[in-house]
Design a protein around this motif. Sequence first.
Motif, short mmCIF file in Angstrom:
data_model
loop_
_atom_site.label_atom_id
_atom_site.label_comp_id
_atom_site.label_asym_id
_atom_site.label_seq_id
_atom_site.Cartn_x
_atom_site.Cartn_y
_atom_site.Cartn_z
N VAL A 267 91.81 -42.75 17.20
CA VAL A 267 92.54 -43.70 17.58
C VAL A 267 93.76 -44.12 16.42
CG1 VAL A 267 92.57 -46.28 18.46
CG2 VAL A 267 90.77 -44.61 19.22
N LEU A 268 93.33 -44.49 15.27
CA LEU A 268 94.13 -44.99 14.22
C LEU A 268 95.23 -43.64 14.26
CD1 LEU A 268 91.86 -46.54 11.69
CD2 LEU A 268 93.30 -47.56 13.14
N PHE A 269 95.10 -42.32 14.17
CA PHE A 269 95.92 -41.39 14.07
C PHE A 269 96.87 -41.43 15.15
CE2 PHE A 269 92.76 -38.78 11.61
CZ PHE A 269 93.76 -38.46 10.27
N GLY A 270 96.44 -41.83 16.43
CA GLY A 270 97.31 -41.70 17.64
C GLY A 270 98.45 -42.98 17.43
N VAL A 271 97.72 -44.31 17.08
CA VAL A 271 98.48 -45.37 17.08
C VAL A 271 99.67 -45.14 15.98
CG1 VAL A 271 98.53 -47.77 16.76
CG2 VAL A 271 96.58 -46.89 18.11
N SER A 272 99.31 -44.59 14.88
CA SER A 272 100.31 -44.39 13.95
C SER A 272 101.09 -43.66 14.01
CB SER A 272 99.48 -43.88 12.48
OG SER A 272 100.36 -43.40 11.45
N ALA A 273 100.91 -42.28 14.77
CA ALA A 273 101.96 -41.65 15.18
C ALA A 273 103.05 -42.08 15.96
CB ALA A 273 101.28 -40.09 16.04
N VAL A 274 102.60 -42.79 16.65
CA VAL A 274 103.57 -43.19 18.03
C VAL A 274 104.44 -44.37 17.18
CG1 VAL A 274 103.72 -44.74 20.34
CG2 VAL A 274 102.01 -43.22 20.09
N GLY A 275 103.87 -45.43 16.27
CA GLY A 275 104.43 -46.14 15.67
C GLY A 275 105.37 -45.64 14.86
N SER A 276 105.25 -44.49 14.04
CA SER A 276 105.97 -43.78 13.12
C SER A 276 107.22 -43.16 13.79
CB SER A 276 105.19 -42.84 12.39
OG SER A 276 104.22 -43.61 11.62
N MET A 277 106.98 -42.73 15.00
CA MET A 277 107.94 -42.02 15.88
C MET A 277 109.26 -42.96 15.98
SD MET A 277 107.16 -40.14 19.37
CE MET A 277 108.58 -38.90 20.10
#
Length: 473
Positions: free
Chosen positions: A96-106
Amino acid sequence: MSVTQQSVKAEAQPFDRLGFVIFITAAAALGGFLFGYDSSVINGAVSGIQGRFAVGDGVTGLIVSSALLGSAVGAALAGRFADRYGRIRVMKAAAVLFGVSAVGSMVPFAAWDLACWRVLGGAAIGIASVIAPTYIAEVAPTRYRGRLASFQQAAIVLGIAISQLVNWVLAEAAGGDTRGQLLGLEAWQWMLGICVVPAVAYFVLAALIPESPRFLISAGRLDEARSVLREVEGGAIDTDARIEEIQALIAADHRPQLRDLFGGRFGLLPIVWAGIGLSVFQQLVGINVIFYYSSILWQSVGVDQSSSLLISFSSSIINIVGTVIAILLVDRIGRKPLALVGSVGMAVSLATAAWAFSYATGSGDDVSVPDLQGTVALVAANAFVLFFALSWGVVVWVMLGEMFPNRIRAAALSVAASAQWIANWVITVSFPSLSRWNLSATYAIYAAFALGSVFFVARFVKETKGVRLEDMG
């Protein structure tokens, strides 16, 4: 016949569950893939980030290294969370943390905003760095443990390679420019955002694999533990004997805490210092400079942006080749001999790169290296990657998952992994400024650390090949 003798006898029986064990090991190691992808994908995005937010070397180093601060925190907490909530729940949380971070970093709106999302992703990386080797070591039969534990590093290097390939493909699709437009976003934004895809896959696979039998037994869920032991150790295993063995160890121990790691001559227990030393030396040789900065490193000596991304991808392929070699050898010749060979090879290749970079001329963004020395630097850098991959890249993760006694394993692994991320942060945040000051001297420093690792391994590291987890001490 004692419980231990029964377990050893079972190990000698034909094993009929290898396919299933490989599946669950690979599923757990997908966290390693995300670890490798998320930590190195920033390599291709650096020049785009610098252009988008108009930041210099110092801020660039902070943005790139920000994930490592989160990694240190995630690694420090992962062991405690895994002992309390189970290995599988912690894997899902990391996904979940990986996914949320990816979207935010995008879609960041400022440099500091991007850094914050990278810290969150770093926490997931730190968790994955602890939970995967712990889980794999606990489900893997002793005879296959080294090779199965190597899946973690194999997944990491595959993640690194895929991230560099994706970076190159996206840059090419955007006209060879990481700031080129693709579907309304710049190419570097897509580089960071695509990580959400393997994050979802990791969450799904984590839901399909069984909990660690050691955690189930510690939680009193004996029927589930018995079922998992049959699945991972085969029909020949005496599950009652194995449960009794693990229960006896749990009864003699208590939940590992940080205070359990103290008691040695220099504060911490010697085995804990050995684990910290392995973790720190793995980073001080500068391996992640290659994976975080190679694109701008090669650009700084005259290589164009697209070609620099392709060189980064080729280095990742060499990384995979070296990792495969290590997987084939780690259970045959042992962990310590591999580490020593790698240390010597890294020291020589880094010293060679330092010599080649000493011929660099110019300053600032206008630096060049003569063709001969440039070729030598490229060959030496890739030789360094190869020697690292066939030794320290695999050996450290294998040993951290198996070298500590049961009573302190989770806590000691968390501390060692945290030390690794701190060392990684120091190297990563300092490289842009150090390389601008003197690239040759920077590589000479890394070579000195590689040479120091030879003496550290020879003096302080004990071989763990063929030793059962329950017999570590």
